[in-house]
Design an enzyme around this catalytic site. Structure first.
Site, PDB file in Angstrom:
ATOM      1  N   GLU A 161       0.802  -1.199   0.000  1.00  0.00           N
ATOM      2  CA  GLU A 161       0.000   0.000   0.000  1.00  0.00           C
ATOM      3  C   GLU A 161       0.852   1.274   0.000  1.00  0.00           C
ATOM      4  OE1 GLU A 161      -3.430  -0.377   2.515  1.00  0.00           O
ATOM      5  OE2 GLU A 161      -3.661   1.801   2.532  1.00  0.00           O
ATOM      6  N   ASP A 162       1.971   1.229   0.715  1.00  0.00           N
ATOM      7  CA  ASP A 162       2.713   2.474   0.924  1.00  0.00           C
ATOM      8  C   ASP A 162       4.049   2.579   0.191  1.00  0.00           C
ATOM      9  OD1 ASP A 162       0.681   3.196   2.602  1.00  0.00           O
ATOM     10  OD2 ASP A 162       1.694   2.523   4.433  1.00  0.00           O
TER      11      ASP A 162
END
Ligand code: MN
Length: 506
Positions: free
Chosen positions: A89-90
């Site tokens: 996600e990051d």
């Protein structure tokens, strides 16, 4: 293939890594720590320049998440997935990168956590939606939810760094979504930690009020407690009973708060502010200890609970009693075996622990779905049945029924097709004449079960529900709709009349 970190290992994360490795060695000697170290290097490289809102390197958060998982005794794939849980996600790295380096199982778990995303509490509708998401994920692999709990726990620990608005939202989500699910899974300790951390941000004034209230009471009670503990230890030694620990314990703060609310905010009425917990080796010893306590101190009527013979729905087992001690102070005792204790604190997570340590006799007496889970873990082929079972048992008093289009309607236990119909739409309820459940025609008073697919047969000419349905419907929605249709039949002008009036006015 990723081999070694090209980022400089800084002291902060070396310390975190060391701590994690020590905990793993303590709880899961079968976990390969080299893989764990590699995962830390990988995550540190991926999150390289990212900082948490606290100013710490991002990797500290994911290591902390894995520490919780290791403490719970979870398996290697889960511990590694905990370290990698924010990578897709990051960062620029993908699920494919994770799969290439750490295998399918780890990638599957990380993907599950990513898909679950953030569960937001924004009113009832979103709440149900989030529960549904949680529930469906849980049905796939319960370890994903446990990673989510560990993640949330560390987010709460660092919540002070966020804006007041965000703090409140995250705290409420925790109390409304995460904690109840942890409770359903019997994960008492995680639930207590999540709730206590969230409590101060969700209800700061009440939290401060309770703090000052208890500090005084604790001092009072603790004095007596010390004495009682000493007396009890003498009795247990005389009876030659080996106990693992006899400890005083403060109640979880949020749980205490809810209890205080039930007692009109009078903390003096709460007698189990601190309890003595006695952990012994066998079940017969539990009952012997109960007898010893009752011979020494007078039991408080109505406070003896045998959760060994009758476990709580989430599997909790223990003997509880409260007695008047020599100063008239009331003290609660909890008596249990070691495995009951682990089960009570870790719930479903205790399963992984036991598997490693070898089986204990008492496993058979635990929750059926924990046993089902174990069977499933041993025999992965047969997991569909296990999932069905888990769905039903985890949400003990809610069932999830599907419409033919695949929408999920959640209803209380033993709801019928009529309840289902009114939850889909009032008009569907009013004109319903039959039901097809999983493809078979069934009567309208059939009790639905989780996972059923229900199709309502309607007769468009039918305008009103049948008042006889009141004898079997379960939901207040169905009940009130049927009743109001009945009322309108006798007391109010029919829709036809109203229609005629409107026409005339024109
Ligand atoms: Mn995270």
């Amino acid at each position: 293939m990723f081999t070694k970190s090209d980022t400089k290992r800084n002291n902060v994360y070396m310390k975190g890594e060391k701590n994690l490795v020590n905990i793993i060695k303590k709880y899961r000697s079968d976990v390969d720590v080299d893989t764990v170290r590699l995962a830390i290097d990988f995550a540190a490289t991926a999150h390289k320049d990212q900082l948490r809102k606290t100013g710490e390197p991002y990797i500290n958060h994911t290591i902390a998440t894995s520490v919780t998982l290791a403490e719970l005794g979870l398996d290697q794939a889960t511990i590694v997935a905990g370290i990698l849980h924010d990578v897709p996600e990051d960062t620029e790295y993908t699920i494919e990168d994770i799969e290439k380096n750490f295998g399918k199982e780890v990638a599957y778990l990380v993907n599950g956590v990513t898909k679950l995303g953030t569960l937001k509490y924004r009113g009832m509708e979103r709440y149900i939606e989030s529960l549904r998401k949680m529930f469906l994920t849980m049905a796939e692999d319960i370890r994903v939810i446990i990673i989510k709990f560990a993640d949330r726990l560390n987010n709460l620990q660092t919540l002070y760094a966020l804006s007041p608005h965000k703090r409140k939202r995250i705290a409420l989500e925790t109390l409304e979504i995460y904690a109840p699910i942890a409770n359903r899974l019997g994960m008492e300790k995680i639930k207590g930690r999540l709730e206590d951390l969230a409590f101060q941000y969700a209800h700061p004034e009440e939290y401060a009020w309770l703090q000052t209230q208890i500090v005084e009471r604790y001092h009072e009670v603790e004095k007596h407690l010390k004495m009682i503990r000493r007396q009890l230890e003498v009795e247990l030694n005389n009876a030659n009973i080996k106990y693992e620990s006899v400890e005083g314990r403060g109640k979880d703060l949020y749980r205490l708060y809810k209890k205080v609310l039930n007692h009109e905010k009078d903390i003096g009425k709460i007698h189990d502010l601190i309890a003595l917990r006695i952990i012994v080796e066998t079940i017969p010893q539990c009952y012997t200890v109960l007898g010893i306590i009752h011979r020494r101190w007078r039991p408080f009527k109505g406070r003896i609970k045998d959760y060994i013979a009758q476990p709580k729905p989430n599997g909790y087992q223990s003997l509880h009693t409260a007695v008047f001690c020599d100063h008239g102070e009331i003290i609660e005792f909890q008596i249990r075996t070691k495995s009951m204790h682990d089960e009570a604190e870790q719930g479903i997570a205790a399963h992984w622990h036991y598997k490693e340590k070898g089986t204990s006799k008492e496993i058979a007496q635990r929750l059926e779905w924990v046993n089902e889970l174990r069977k499933w873990k041993d025999n992965i082929k047969d997991n569909q049945q296990y999932l069905e079972k888990l769905k039903i048992d985890v949400f003990q008093n809610r069932i999830f029924v599907f419409t033919p289009k695949g929408d999920v309607i959640d209803l209380p236990e033993s709801s019928t097709p009529v309840d289902f119909a009114f939850h889909v739409h009032t008009q569907v309820g009013n004109s319903c004449t039959g039901a097809r459940i999983n493809g078979h025609m069934e009567s309208l008073d059939t009790q639905l079960r989780s996972g059923d697919m229900c199709e309502i047969i309607v007769d468009k000419k039918r305008k009103r529900p049948n008042p006889d349905w009141l004898t079997f419907v379960k939901t207040s929605t169905a009940r009130s709709r049927i009743k109001s249709a009945e009322k309108s039949r006798y007391n109010l002008p029919s829709l036809l009349d109203i229609g005629a009036k409107i026409k005339r006015k024109k």
